[in-house]
Design a protein around this motif. Structure first.
Motif, PDB file in Angstrom:
ATOM      1  N   GLN A 128      11.538  -1.780   6.953  1.00  0.00           N
ATOM      2  CA  GLN A 128      10.780  -1.001   5.972  1.00  0.00           C
ATOM      3  C   GLN A 128      10.024  -1.950   5.060  1.00  0.00           C
ATOM      4  O   GLN A 128      10.583  -2.929   4.564  1.00  0.00           O
ATOM      5  N   VAL A 152       7.428  -1.655   1.712  1.00  0.00           N
ATOM      6  CA  VAL A 152       6.928  -0.723   0.702  1.00  0.00           C
ATOM      7  C   VAL A 152       6.046  -1.483  -0.283  1.00  0.00           C
ATOM      8  O   VAL A 152       6.532  -2.301  -1.069  1.00  0.00           O
ATOM      9  N   TYR A 167      -2.237  -3.780   2.912  1.00  0.00           N
ATOM     10  CA  TYR A 167      -1.014  -3.581   3.681  1.00  0.00           C
ATOM     11  C   TYR A 167      -0.211  -4.869   3.800  1.00  0.00           C
ATOM     12  O   TYR A 167      -0.770  -5.943   4.028  1.00  0.00           O
ATOM     13  N   GLN A 221       3.032   1.438   4.028  1.00  0.00           N
ATOM     14  CA  GLN A 221       2.135   2.598   3.923  1.00  0.00           C
ATOM     15  C   GLN A 221       0.802   2.236   3.287  1.00  0.00           C
ATOM     16  O   GLN A 221      -0.155   3.010   3.359  1.00  0.00           O
TER      17      GLN A 221
END
Length: 115
Positions: A2, A4, A94, A107
């Protein structure tokens, strides 16, 4: 895995922003990390990269001298300090981690440089 991103926003030309990317799900301290950006109607482009220890960095010519990539392996976080921002820096930014032939992306966070 992940990733973020945070820290984007609206800033005037000449201003600064600091982006952060919090990573989890892999051994962060072992991997090269990268920041990419994608402007409307354009391909995603590599902005900056940093080695696993932070001892080596690389930048796109368009951001050299204005952007600084760094990392804190204790916090599993990579940063992008952006100074002297220009309207052409407007894009979604990103965070990226590449493992073998697989790219992992966050995201994205929107950066808009406008007066």
């Amino acid at each position: 895995v992940q990733l973020v991103e945070s820290g984007g926003g609206l800033v005037q030309p000449g201003g600064s922003l600091r982006l952060s990317c919090a990573a989890s799900g892999f051994t962060f301290s072992r991997d090269i990390m990268r920041w990419y950006r994608q402007a409307p109607g354009k391909e995603r482009e590599l902005v900056a990269s940093i080695s696993s220890t932070g001892g080596s960095t690389d930048y796109a010519d368009s951001v050299k001298g204005r952007f600084t990539i760094s990392r804190d392996n204790a916090k599993n976080t990579v940063y992008l300090q952006m100074n002297s921002l220009k309207p052409e820096d407007t894009a979604v930014y990103y965070c990226n981690r590449r493992w073998l032939w697989t790219d992992y992306w966050g995201q994205g966070t929107q950066v808009t440089v406008s007066s």
